[in-house]
Design a protein around this motif. Structure first.
Motif, PDB file in Angstrom:
ATOM      1  N   LEU A  63      46.036  39.176  33.374  1.00 56.33           N
ATOM      2  CA  LEU A  63      46.963  40.233  33.784  1.00 56.33           C
ATOM      3  C   LEU A  63      47.736  40.797  32.590  1.00 56.33           C
ATOM      4  CD1 LEU A  63      46.412  38.875  36.638  1.00 56.33           C
ATOM      5  CD2 LEU A  63      48.648  39.734  37.278  1.00 56.33           C
ATOM      6  N   ASN A  64      47.769  40.025  31.484  1.00 52.41           N
ATOM      7  CA  ASN A  64      48.469  40.498  30.288  1.00 52.41           C
ATOM      8  C   ASN A  64      47.523  41.168  29.294  1.00 52.41           C
ATOM      9  OD1 ASN A  64      50.918  39.494  31.204  1.00 52.41           O
ATOM     10  ND2 ASN A  64      50.563  37.477  30.290  1.00 52.41           N
ATOM     11  N   ASN A  65      46.238  41.177  29.626  1.00 46.73           N
ATOM     12  CA  ASN A  65      45.257  41.778  28.719  1.00 46.73           C
ATOM     13  C   ASN A  65      45.168  43.274  29.033  1.00 46.73           C
ATOM     14  OD1 ASN A  65      43.005  42.660  27.361  1.00 46.73           O
ATOM     15  ND2 ASN A  65      41.855  40.760  27.713  1.00 46.73           N
ATOM     16  N   PRO A  66      45.571  44.126  28.062  1.00 45.81           N
ATOM     17  CA  PRO A  66      45.655  45.560  28.374  1.00 45.81           C
ATOM     18  C   PRO A  66      44.317  46.197  28.749  1.00 45.81           C
ATOM     19  CG  PRO A  66      46.072  45.133  26.032  1.00 45.81           C
ATOM     20  CD  PRO A  66      46.022  43.811  26.710  1.00 45.81           C
ATOM     21  N   VAL A  67      43.210  45.536  28.433  1.00 43.39           N
ATOM     22  CA  VAL A  67      41.933  46.164  28.812  1.00 43.39           C
ATOM     23  C   VAL A  67      41.682  46.087  30.325  1.00 43.39           C
ATOM     24  CG1 VAL A  67      40.937  45.610  26.564  1.00 43.39           C
ATOM     25  CG2 VAL A  67      40.327  44.216  28.551  1.00 43.39           C
ATOM     26  N   TYR A  68      42.377  45.149  30.974  1.00 42.54           N
ATOM     27  CA  TYR A  68      42.169  45.004  32.422  1.00 42.54           C
ATOM     28  C   TYR A  68      43.322  45.620  33.195  1.00 42.54           C
ATOM     29  CZ  TYR A  68      38.758  41.422  31.081  1.00 42.54           C
ATOM     30  OH  TYR A  68      37.702  40.747  30.524  1.00 42.54           O
ATOM     31  N   HIS A  69      43.003  46.486  34.112  1.00 40.29           N
ATOM     32  CA  HIS A  69      44.018  46.969  35.043  1.00 40.29           C
ATOM     33  C   HIS A  69      43.305  47.508  36.274  1.00 40.29           C
ATOM     34  CE1 HIS A  69      43.036  51.040  33.686  1.00 40.29           C
ATOM     35  NE2 HIS A  69      43.050  50.514  32.469  1.00 40.29           N
ATOM     36  N   GLY A  70      44.052  47.830  37.294  1.00 38.91           N
ATOM     37  CA  GLY A  70      43.424  48.367  38.494  1.00 38.91           C
ATOM     38  C   GLY A  70      44.037  47.814  39.757  1.00 38.91           C
ATOM     39  N   GLU A  71      43.531  48.309  40.872  1.00 39.25           N
ATOM     40  CA  GLU A  71      44.099  47.933  42.178  1.00 39.25           C
ATOM     41  C   GLU A  71      43.345  46.794  42.836  1.00 39.25           C
ATOM     42  OE1 GLU A  71      43.832  51.778  44.089  1.00 39.25           O
ATOM     43  OE2 GLU A  71      45.900  52.235  43.541  1.00 39.25           O
ATOM     44  N   ILE A  72      42.322  46.282  42.133  1.00 46.25           N
ATOM     45  CA  ILE A  72      41.506  45.207  42.712  1.00 46.25           C
ATOM     46  C   ILE A  72      41.632  43.944  41.865  1.00 46.25           C
ATOM     47  CG2 ILE A  72      39.173  44.477  43.332  1.00 46.25           C
ATOM     48  CD1 ILE A  72      38.465  47.438  43.739  1.00 46.25           C
ATOM     49  N   LEU A  73      41.955  42.831  42.521  1.00 47.82           N
ATOM     50  CA  LEU A  73      41.978  41.535  41.842  1.00 47.82           C
ATOM     51  C   LEU A  73      40.702  40.789  42.208  1.00 47.82           C
ATOM     52  CD1 LEU A  73      43.619  39.368  40.200  1.00 47.82           C
ATOM     53  CD2 LEU A  73      44.452  38.536  42.405  1.00 47.82           C
ATOM     54  N   LEU A  74      39.961  40.361  41.191  1.00 48.18           N
ATOM     55  CA  LEU A  74      38.791  39.500  41.413  1.00 48.18           C
ATOM     56  C   LEU A  74      39.253  38.071  41.183  1.00 48.18           C
ATOM     57  CD1 LEU A  74      35.805  40.986  39.341  1.00 48.18           C
ATOM     58  CD2 LEU A  74      36.223  41.210  41.790  1.00 48.18           C
ATOM     59  N   ALA A  75      39.033  37.199  42.165  1.00 54.20           N
ATOM     60  CA  ALA A  75      39.549  35.831  42.019  1.00 54.20           C
ATOM     61  C   ALA A  75      38.505  34.813  42.438  1.00 54.20           C
ATOM     62  CB  ALA A  75      40.815  35.661  42.844  1.00 54.20           C
ATOM     63  N   VAL A  99      43.462  45.314  46.939  1.00 54.34           N
ATOM     64  CA  VAL A  99      42.303  44.541  47.388  1.00 54.34           C
ATOM     65  C   VAL A  99      42.212  43.266  46.560  1.00 54.34           C
ATOM     66  CG1 VAL A  99      39.767  44.501  47.482  1.00 54.34           C
ATOM     67  CG2 VAL A  99      40.986  46.614  48.044  1.00 54.34           C
ATOM     68  N   VAL A 100      41.868  42.151  47.221  1.00 55.47           N
ATOM     69  CA  VAL A 100      41.501  40.933  46.501  1.00 55.47           C
ATOM     70  C   VAL A 100      40.071  40.603  46.898  1.00 55.47           C
ATOM     71  CG1 VAL A 100      42.005  38.508  46.031  1.00 55.47           C
ATOM     72  CG2 VAL A 100      43.879  40.090  46.534  1.00 55.47           C
ATOM     73  N   ILE A 101      39.204  40.420  45.911  1.00 55.82           N
ATOM     74  CA  ILE A 101      37.814  40.047  46.200  1.00 55.82           C
ATOM     75  C   ILE A 101      37.604  38.605  45.757  1.00 55.82           C
ATOM     76  CG2 ILE A 101      35.375  40.543  45.762  1.00 55.82           C
ATOM     77  CD1 ILE A 101      36.139  43.433  45.127  1.00 55.82           C
ATOM     78  N   SER A 102      37.096  37.776  46.678  1.00 56.03           N
ATOM     79  CA  SER A 102      36.799  36.384  46.346  1.00 56.03           C
ATOM     80  C   SER A 102      35.637  35.913  47.217  1.00 56.03           C
ATOM     81  CB  SER A 102      38.025  35.500  46.575  1.00 56.03           C
ATOM     82  OG  SER A 102      37.705  34.150  46.280  1.00 56.03           O
ATOM     83  N   SER A 103      35.119  34.727  46.898  1.00 54.84           N
ATOM     84  CA  SER A 103      34.041  34.182  47.727  1.00 54.84           C
ATOM     85  C   SER A 103      34.584  33.434  48.936  1.00 54.84           C
ATOM     86  CB  SER A 103      33.130  33.281  46.894  1.00 54.84           C
ATOM     87  OG  SER A 103      33.900  32.406  46.113  1.00 54.84           O
ATOM     88  N   SER A 104      35.891  33.087  48.941  1.00 47.64           N
ATOM     89  CA  SER A 104      36.534  32.613  50.178  1.00 47.64           C
ATOM     90  C   SER A 104      38.039  32.642  50.005  1.00 47.64           C
ATOM     91  CB  SER A 104      36.064  31.207  50.579  1.00 47.64           C
ATOM     92  OG  SER A 104      36.702  30.224  49.800  1.00 47.64           O
ATOM     93  N   PHE A 105      38.709  32.726  51.143  1.00 52.01           N
ATOM     94  CA  PHE A 105      40.164  32.785  51.174  1.00 52.01           C
ATOM     95  C   PHE A 105      40.683  31.670  52.060  1.00 52.01           C
ATOM     96  CE2 PHE A 105      38.810  37.005  50.126  1.00 52.01           C
ATOM     97  CZ  PHE A 105      39.787  37.506  49.285  1.00 52.01           C
ATOM     98  N   ALA A 106      41.868  31.147  51.727  1.00 53.90           N
ATOM     99  CA  ALA A 106      42.534  30.215  52.638  1.00 53.90           C
ATOM    100  C   ALA A 106      43.005  31.011  53.857  1.00 53.90           C
ATOM    101  CB  ALA A 106      43.711  29.558  51.936  1.00 53.90           C
ATOM    102  N   ASP A 107      42.951  30.356  55.022  1.00 59.18           N
ATOM    103  CA  ASP A 107      43.161  31.063  56.300  1.00 59.18           C
ATOM    104  C   ASP A 107      44.502  31.793  56.390  1.00 59.18           C
ATOM    105  OD1 ASP A 107      40.709  30.198  57.405  1.00 59.18           O
ATOM    106  OD2 ASP A 107      41.595  28.259  57.915  1.00 59.18           O
ATOM    107  N   ILE A 108      45.578  31.085  56.108  1.00 58.47           N
ATOM    108  CA  ILE A 108      46.902  31.688  56.347  1.00 58.47           C
ATOM    109  C   ILE A 108      47.112  32.850  55.380  1.00 58.47           C
ATOM    110  CG2 ILE A 108      49.400  31.295  56.507  1.00 58.47           C
ATOM    111  CD1 ILE A 108      48.866  28.339  56.941  1.00 58.47           C
ATOM    112  N   HIS A 109      46.748  32.640  54.118  1.00 63.70           N
ATOM    113  CA  HIS A 109      46.962  33.699  53.134  1.00 63.70           C
ATOM    114  C   HIS A 109      46.142  34.943  53.461  1.00 63.70           C
ATOM    115  CE1 HIS A 109      48.013  35.703  49.494  1.00 63.70           C
ATOM    116  NE2 HIS A 109      46.738  35.904  49.243  1.00 63.70           N
TER     117      HIS A 109
END
Lengths: 204, 455
Positions: A63-75, A99-109
């Protein structure tokens, strides 16, 4: 926060760490706020990973790397495990992620994100790895998330995957609605239910 | 053919919503000070009152100090949040167990011990450890603040019904092996996401053999394997535990309730979406070495060579190292996981006749005033004091360090709480999760110790 949600096409911030818990997304010491001030929570998103104990930004954190920005978080897999704190979703929204893109999310979150118009997009582990590769090779690469069609597309490779979204929640996202009015629209049914179970219905 | 989970869930569905969501009626809503203020604010802005105030109970627990509760909270931000809960409860007509109230304590300790959480209920709270209440045979789970608001407004929430899972544990736990060790063992096998999307029923002889306190500890930790919740079918132990509690039914109503609770079990031929079987005799006292609750090993084993580098770097540990003999700085006994009377008895059983290691800072925090009164009634406070420990006032305390009870950067804490996440007990803190027995063994020796050597 409540804006009609259709299509997000954006570059991504890659955070390839698995089992990111909500204590990392927003540490407990920021939960003392009594208002839903998304800017405050956004400022403190990933606080202890973004900043060193002396307060200086950690340049190795994506998140501190200026080359990365945008409305999508890949996690990484199992995003948002641990505490139910909705402040984590407020922090993501406040920082500017839609948007958050991941291969799975915890239920409550996952539910918390949806209730705050941050879209959790669950993709296969293989596709997530591809997206990480694309973004690492070209930080300006765009990913398109199409809510009506429920597809997520790597705009560099053209590869695409469908994602699941509950039809009611999809309707809420596309029409900027939340659940309270919907639940109360069944007031008669709630009272009927209470009577059928012999519950006291006096509003004391 | 039905699981107990199906029976309780299905009997609380007010209506099915197109696309697979259920409008689920909530029998009991608990509110604490951290995850409720924004929900009350939103109700105010919508001009909505609570639908069923009598079903809602509020208590502050996360922010409150564990010494000097008689005086106003010194941290002004914490005080404001605690005061907000009190004001909201009063404005919306809800029962409030405020700071120093005889029923105050951690919401997941207070609910069962007051009989507010009962078999067959649906229970939610803006707190992931709401799964604790499953130990009395209820369907209880954590929700976010938006859902707290839904429950305040309509006594319902919208939910997709989770899948069902059964974890059977046969046999009996060995000497010095507790419900906490059982839970840490299960999480280490299941991983922190192994039960995501599922509601877990625990069964088998090892589960039946657990005390109510042990069952509460086990169900509490369900969320740490990703489960939506976890529960145990009620039995005689459950009824015995609940009988006479302040909010439990009395007289004929009690008899009727017990008769109905006795029907709360999964059918013999019930089908679960997933099933796991473990043997209690494989379980030893457990400790965690990493930064999630799934990174646990038997206390006498070495840190696996397959461990991830990031958590080990944070913890200052190395692959292949033994956990035994590692110097520790802090010990925390308490939290919704292990802040009950049995946990204090276990801790006292090890430290009795011994002395706290001089360099160890120990925080012994009862889960509620009721637990603290029981500690005093049994004379455990004197045993603990003679060994160099003091009992503090109840609250969540060092489990998540929202009050003053913070573990300093780089220090090691053997903790009976539920999460060893980075910074959980204070920025830079290093948490080793363990049972009250293992915590006590560390407290008197100053190093990680197999508690069985001190029994």
């Amino acid at each position: 926060m409540k804006q009609r949600f259709y299509i997000v096409e954006s570059s991504c911030v890659p955070l390839q760490v698995e089992n990111i818990d909500t204590d990392q997304i927003i540490p407990a010491r920021f939960l003392k706020a009594t208002t839903r001030d998304e800017r405050f929570f956004g400022k403190n998103l990933f606080k202890d990973w973004r900043f060193r104990p002396d307060g200086s930004p950690d340049p190795t954190f994506p998140l501190n790397n200026p080359v990365y920005h945008g409305e999508i978080l890949l996690a990484g897999d199992n995003f948002g495990c641990g505490s139910s704190r909705e402040h984590a979703a407020w922090a993501l929204a406040g920082y500017g992620f839609k948007v958050v893109i991941s291969s799975s999310f915890a239920d409550i979150h996952k539910i918390n994100e949806l209730n705050n118009f941050v879209l959790p997009v669950q993709v296969s582990g293989g596709f997530l790895a591809e997206l990480f590769d694309t973004v690492r090779n070209n930080p300006r690469a765009k990913v398109r998330v199409d809510v009506p069609r429920q597809t997520v597309t790597d705009m560099v490779t053209g590869r695409s995957e469908d994602f699941e979204l509950n039809p009611y929640k999809k309707y809420c996202l596309m029409n900027a609605l939340d659940d309270i009015d919907f639940l109360l629209s069944a007031k008669d049914k709630i009272e009927e239910f209470e009577k059928s179970r012999g519950y006291e219905t006096v509003n004391r | 053919m039905n699981t107990l989970f199906d029976k309780i869930w299905d009997s609380h569905v007010v209506r099915h919503v197109e696309g697979g969501l259920d409008q689920l009626y909530i029998d009991r809503l608990y509110c604490h000070e951290v995850t409720s203020p924004q929900a009350f604010d939103s109700l105010r802005s919508r001009g909505i009152r609570c639908f069923r105030p009598g079903r809602i109970f509020c208590m502050p627990d996360h922010n409150i100090p564990t010494v000097g509760q008689e005086s106003p909270i010194q941290d002004l931000v914490s005080r404001k949040q605690v005061d907000a809960l009190s004001a909201n409860a009063s404005e919306f007509g809800l029962t409030h167990f405020g700071v120093m109230h005889k029923n105050n304590g951690i919401v997941h300790v207070v609910g069962p011990e007051t009989g507010l959480s009962l078999p067959g209920m649906t229970i939610v709270c803006g707190d992931s450890h709401t799964s604790t209440h499953g130990a009395v045979g209820s369907v209880a789970f954590g929700v976010g603040t938006s859902e707290v608001e839904m429950a305040l407004a309509s006594q319902c929430i919208l939910q997709q019904k989770p899948k069902s899972m059964i974890i059977r544990v046969a046999g009996t736990l060995g000497k010095g092996v507790t419900a906490k060790d059982l839970a840490l063992f299960l999480i280490s096998r299941m991983t922190t996401s192994g039960a995501t999307g599922h509601f877990v029923e625990y069964s088998g002889s090892a589960i039946k053999g657990l005390s109510m306190e042990g069952r509460l500890t086990l169900c509490n930790l369900s969320i740490e394997m990703g489960a939506r919740g976890g529960f145990i079918a009620p039995d005689e132990k459950t009824f015995e535990y609940l009988k006479g509690k302040e909010y439990a039914p009395v007289g004929e109503a009690w008899d009727r309730a017990v008769a109905s609770w006795k029907t709360l079990k999964s059918d013999e031929d019930a089908k679960f979406d997933k099933e796991y079987v473990f043997d209690a005799s494989d379980i030893e006292p457990m400790v965690t070495y990493g930064t999630n609750p799934g990174e646990g090993i038997p206390v006498c084993e070495s840190i696996p060579f397959s461990s991830n580098d990031k958590p080990l770097a944070y913890m200052g540990f190395h692959k292949g190292e033994s956990m035994l003999g590692k110097k520790i700085d802090y010990v925390f006994l308490g939290a919704c996981t292990n802040g009950r009377i049995e946990d204090f008895r276990a801790f006292a059983s090890i430290v009795a006749g011994r002395r706290k290691a001089p360099d160890v800072v120990a925080w012994l925090v009862p889960g509620s005033w009721s637990v603290r009164r029981q500690i005093e009634a049994e004379g455990l406070d004197r045993v603990l004091e003679e060994a160099g420990f003091e009992i503090r006032q109840p609250g969540c305390s060092a489990c998540l360090a929202m009050n003053e009870d913070k573990v300093p950067e780089g220090k090691y804490c053997v903790s009976t709480s539920n999460r060893n996440f980075e910074g959980r007990q204070g920025p830079g803190s290093r948490t080793i999760l363990a049972s009250p027995l293992t915590a006590a063994a560390a407290a008197v020796t100053g190093v990680i110790t197999d508690p069985r050597e001190l029994l």
